[in-house]
Design an enzyme around this catalytic site. Structure first.
Site, PDB file in Angstrom:
ATOM      1  N   CYS A 186       0.821  -1.211   0.000  1.00 17.58           N
ATOM      2  CA  CYS A 186       0.000   0.000   0.000  1.00 17.58           C
ATOM      3  C   CYS A 186       0.859   1.266   0.000  1.00 17.58           C
ATOM      4  O   CYS A 186       1.990   1.275   0.480  1.00 17.58           O
ATOM      5  CB  CYS A 186      -0.882   0.030   1.234  1.00 17.58           C
ATOM      6  SG  CYS A 186      -2.011  -1.357   1.392  1.00 17.58           S
ATOM      7  N   GLU A 222       0.513   3.920   1.830  1.00 14.60           N
ATOM      8  CA  GLU A 222       0.832   4.413   3.179  1.00 14.60           C
ATOM      9  C   GLU A 222       2.082   3.731   3.723  1.00 14.60           C
ATOM     10  O   GLU A 222       2.959   4.363   4.310  1.00 14.60           O
ATOM     11  CB  GLU A 222      -0.330   4.136   4.132  1.00 14.60           C
ATOM     12  CG  GLU A 222      -1.647   4.754   3.733  1.00 14.60           C
ATOM     13  CD  GLU A 222      -2.522   3.814   2.922  1.00 14.60           C
ATOM     14  OE1 GLU A 222      -2.037   3.223   1.929  1.00 14.60           O
ATOM     15  OE2 GLU A 222      -3.701   3.658   3.286  1.00 14.60           O
TER      16      GLU A 222
END
Ligand SMILES: [Zn+2]
Length: 140
Positions: A63, A65
Site C-alpha cells: 500500500c 501508506e
C-alpha cells in the site's frame, strides 16, 4: 516523543494532500486499478511520499501508506505528525496500514482525501485502530 517543529495547519494539510495527489500518479495498480497516493510528515519536518505498488503475485503488493512510512523509517524517521491518503473515492487505510501506523504513534493524524483534493475525513491513528496491539504489549 520529540517536540514537533512543524504545526499541522491548513497550509500543511493542503501541501500533504497535494503531495499525495502527485504520488498517486506513480501508483502501479494494473490489477485493481485502484490508485493510491500517500504523503507523510515527520516530526522533524521532512515529507515522504508513497504510492501503491501491486504485483502479479497479489499478496506481495504494498500500500501507498506503508511505502511512505517504510521510506521514512529507512532514513531514520520514526515519529510522524500526519499522513495524507488520496484515492479516487476517499478510501480509508486498510487494516495492515493502520497496524503499521500504530507502531509509530497513535497520535499521528490521518487525512483522507479524494483525487480532487477534498479533505473528506480527519482522525488520529488511535481513532482508526482502537485498542491497537502495539509496542507496549511487548514491553517496548
Ligand atoms: Zn494498506
Amino acid at each position: 516523543m520529540m517536540k514537533s517543529k512543524v504545526e499541522l495547519n491548513e497550509a500543511v494539510r493542503r501541501e500533504l494532500i497535494e503531495l499525495a495527489i502527485q504520488a498517486q500518479q506513480y501508483a502501479y495498480a494494473p490489477y485493481s486499478q485502484y490508485r493510491v497516493g500517500a504523503a507523510l510528515l515527520t516530526v522533524s519536518g521532512k515529507r515522504y511520499t508513497g504510492c501503491n505498488v501491486e504485483n502479479a503475485a497479489y499478496p506481495t503488493s504494498l500500500c501507498a501508506e506503508r511505502v511512505a512510512i517504510y521510506k521514512a523509517v529507512s532514513e531514520g524517521e520514526r515519529e510522524f505528525v500526519a499522513v495524507a491518503v488520496v484515492t479516487a473515492n476517499g478510501g480509508s487505510p486498510c487494516g495492515s496500514c493502520r497496524q503499521v501506523m500504530a507502531e509509530f504513534g497513535l497520535e499521528t493524524v490521518v487525512l483522507i482525501a479524494d483525487a480532487e483534493g477534498h479533505l473528506l475525513q480527519e482522525m488520529t491513528v488511535e481513532e482508526l485502530l482502537p485498542g491497537a496491539f502495539g509496542p507496549g504489549h511487548l514491553g517496548k
